[in-house]
Design an enzyme around this catalytic site. Structure first.
Site, PDB file in Angstrom:
ATOM      1  N   CYS A   2      26.036  -5.569 -58.103  1.00 29.76           N
ATOM      2  CA  CYS A   2      25.846  -7.196 -57.436  1.00 29.76           C
ATOM      3  C   CYS A   2      25.043  -7.222 -55.875  1.00 29.76           C
ATOM      4  CB  CYS A   2      27.686  -7.375 -56.527  1.00 29.76           C
ATOM      5  SG  CYS A   2      28.280  -7.191 -56.995  1.00 29.76           S
ATOM      6  N   GLY A 102      28.986  -2.221 -55.765  1.00 26.16           N
ATOM      7  CA  GLY A 102      29.609  -0.391 -56.221  1.00 26.16           C
ATOM      8  C   GLY A 102      30.663   0.128 -56.265  1.00 26.16           C
TER       9      GLY A 102
END
Ligand code: G6P
Length: 659
Positions: A2, A102
């Site tokens: 992201c 993550g």
């Protein structure tokens, strides 16, 4: 994978900084997005939306966020939980707001622990759980810094996290282990983001956060004093608010929570390099930038007067100090020549397009330096218990320098005692910082998810590397070196000529899109290019495509051929040309439609092909850089003809920072 952005300061609007930053990070993920700001009223406001960033912008029109001076934002590539508004970040727990890039590996354990404690969990994500842990801790400590400090050791996995607390609008906390995170330094304001590109409109000064580090950003306003740089004789005439100046203090802590000195780096990429500059897509712009990219890659390493390859300055920082000025040259630094002379074997490790560059390099190095080369996909290498020794060179190739598997592979290679050399586009990226020796693609920012200019630049660097190894091993003579270097220097103008195919493919795309599948075939250095061509088509046009060694067709893929199958045949006139033509005839005899790419006016091929493209006559070692250009254009135009989002293909992300 992201993208995250944070801002603390008053000179800019957090909403604007965050949305602008997220736009530059959309390549990292684009299935949902969100923003949270502590507004000047003191209220923490969050807006999230499923889909691309434009959906979030629309949502913000209905539900505006008021000004404030602290905020965080996120663009998501789903791992835990489907793309939806509920799973979009920022995640809130109590008065804590958090964005995460993550994966939290022990999330099941944390989830159970929280459910047992009666915590209400709203999303399916691992990230929300971290927000709850911090919120519960801040209730006790009444300090967001202490709360994060207590929670951090409980997390396992890979993460870059930004946290804010409604009760303390002058503090922003960041910490990471794995995915990249940078601090942008402004005048009395601080930015945070997954990469520097997100912040180039605001600053060129950055601190790269290392794994396990924790960042505490604090903001305050201080009365101007005569001794401060901001003091002017006019100060007394200013209003109370104007007499204050802004201070943003950044404190960095290591794993043991000891304060550490931040190193500030200045980046020379300018903001306009990351704009489309009139092109319909970043990818098209980047395809057109390739002549410049190859010249920029080669320039630092060719001594034009002596016509010699120059990798001497690269050197190997054996203790990985990264600070060349502080190196004690005898103890810590080995010259390129010293290292290369003793290399017995080379491993090239990478992912995706960078892996195919590595496969081309196998041909370069084995031919020019007579050193055995093994190539490996990073996710395979890291789990196959490789055997390495001090006289082996592990070369990693990565445009972003952040690909999680490649990063893990270089760490493993170092631990096993090998010399490591990274070829990255992004300087100071995690892989670059991990390596003993460093080479750069030097191609400028690449934004399109499908890699183009970084690929050709890495091929140039790998070609030069093979020459330097060949010289160190005394198997390449100067006359041959000159031939190779001339071929590289001629590349930019030859590439310009190939870009003229753009129009040809935009016209052909309507017919090409009717094929049910594509087989890309090549031999020698053209084999990895065939695989790269097929990958481009898969990534962008979502069509089935296979890259194959032309000589291997008879062992299976011939069964696939019928008139709905297009055969893209790479047949430059090199030493395997005749054999490639035999393979082409085999495919044609079974009804396949031929798109051929060869050198010059090849009438033999023109007769048997539906489409024929001519490459300029060139040395075999630069044919891969030339042949890939029409394949990129073909994939680009097919994807456009099918109305696909070329820069952000479905399900993909440019920088893959998860396993
Ligand atoms: C992703 C991108 C590819 C890229 C690969 C490796 O899959 O979509 O274009 O080739 O990652 O990335 P790297 O930054 O390590 O070269």
């Amino acid at each position: 994978m992201c993208g995250i952005v944070g801002y603390l300061g008053e000179q800019n609007s957090p909403r604007e900084v965050i949305i602008n930053g997220l736009k530059k990070l959309e390549y990292r993920g684009y299935d949902s997005a969100g923003i949270a700001v502590i507004q000047n009223s003191g209220e923490l406001k969050r807006v999230r939306a499923q889909g691309k960033l434009t959906e979030l912008e629309k949502a913000l029109e209905y539900e505006p966020i008021q000004e404030g001076h602290i905020g965080i934002g996120h663009t998501r590539w789903a791992t835990h939980g489907v793309p939806s508004e509920r799973n979009a970040h920022p995640h809130h727990a109590g008065k804590v707001s958090l964005v995460h890039n993550g994966i939290i590996e022990n999330y099941l354990e944390i989830r159970e622990q929280l459910l047992e404690a009666g915590v209400k969990i709203e999303s399916d994500t691992d990230s929300e759980l971290v927000a709850h842990l911090i919120s519960r801790e801040v209730e006790k400590t009444k300090s967001i810094f202490s709360a994060v400090k207590n929670v951090k050791p409980q997390l396992k996995g890979a993460y870059s996290i930004l946290v804010l607390w409604e009760e303390s609008p002058n503090e922003l906390i960041a910490f990471k282990d794995g995915p990249p995170l940078v601090i942008g330094i402004g005048e009395g304001e601080t930015y945070l983001a997954s990469d520097v590109q997100a912040l180039l409109n605001y600053t060129q000064k950055f601190i790269y956060i290392n794994d396990q580090e924790l960042v505490h950003v604090q903001f305050s306003k201080v009365q101007k004093q005569p001794s401060t740089a901001n003091f002017t004789t006019e100060t007394s005439k200013l209003s109370k608010e104007e007499q204050l100046y802004h201070v943003s203090k950044v404190t960095l802590y290591n794993q043991r929570f000891e304060k550490i000195e931040p190193k500030v780096a200045t980046i020379n990429w300018s903001a306009d390099l990351i704009e489309k500059q009139g092109y319909a897509h970043y990818m098209l712009k980047e395809i057109y930038e390739q002549p410049r990219a190859v010249a920029q890659a080669a320039a630092p390493h060719i001594d034009l007067e002596k016509m010699e390859v120059q990798l001497d300055k690269v050197g190997f920082d054996i203790n990985n100090l990264m600070d060349l000025e502080k190196l004690d040259s005898k103890k810590d630094f080995q010259s390129t020549l010293e290292v290369f002379k003793n290399i017995q074997k080379v491993y090239i490790i990478a992912c995706g397009t960078s892996y195919y560059a590595g496969q081309v390099a196998k041909y370069f190095i084995e031919k020019n330096a007579r050193i055995n080369v093994e190539t490996d996909i990073a996710s395979e290498f890291r789990y196959r218990n490789p055997i390495l020794s001090a006289n082996e060179l592990v070369v990693t190739i990565s445009q972003s320098g952040e690909t999680a598997d490649t990063l893990a592979a270089i760490r493993l290679a170092k631990n096993l005692g090998a010399k490591t050399l990274s070829i990255c586009n992004v300087k100071n990226s995690s892989i670059d910082r991990e390596a003993h020796g460093h080479l750069y693609m030097n191609s400028g920012p690449e934004i399109g998810v499908a890699s183009t200019k970084a690929f050709v630049s890495s091929l140039v660097i790998l070609n030069l590397l093979s020459l330097a190894l060949g010289k160190a091993k005394k198997v390449l003579n100067h006359d041959d070196e000159v031939i190779f270097l001339r071929a590289i220097l001629g590349l930019p103008s030859q590439m310009e000529g190939i870009l003229a195919y753009d129009k040809y493919f935009s016209e052909a795309a309507q017919k090409l899109k009717k094929f049910k599948g594509f087989l890309y075939l090549g031999r020698g250095v053209s084999f990895p290019i065939a695989m790269e061509g097929a990958l481009k088509l898969k990534e962008l046009a979502y069509m089935h495509a296979e890259g194959y060694a032309a000589g291997e067709m008879k062992h299976g893929p011939l069964a696939l051929i019928d008139p709905q199958m297009a055969i893209v045949m790479l047949a430059p006139q090199d030493d395997v040309y005749e054999k490639t033509i035999s393979n082409l005839e085999e495919a044609r005899a079974r009804g396949g439609k031929i798109i051929s790419i060869s050198t010059g006016e090849n009438t033999q091929l023109q007769k048997v092909s539906e489409y024929y493209l001519s490459l300029p006559k060139a040395h075999w070692s630069v044919n891969p850089m030339l042949a890939v250009v029409p394949l990129q254009l073909m994939a680009y135009h097919l994807a456009s003809a099918l109305n696909h989002d070329v820069d952000q293909p479905r399900n993909l992300a440019k920088s893959v920072t998860v396993e």
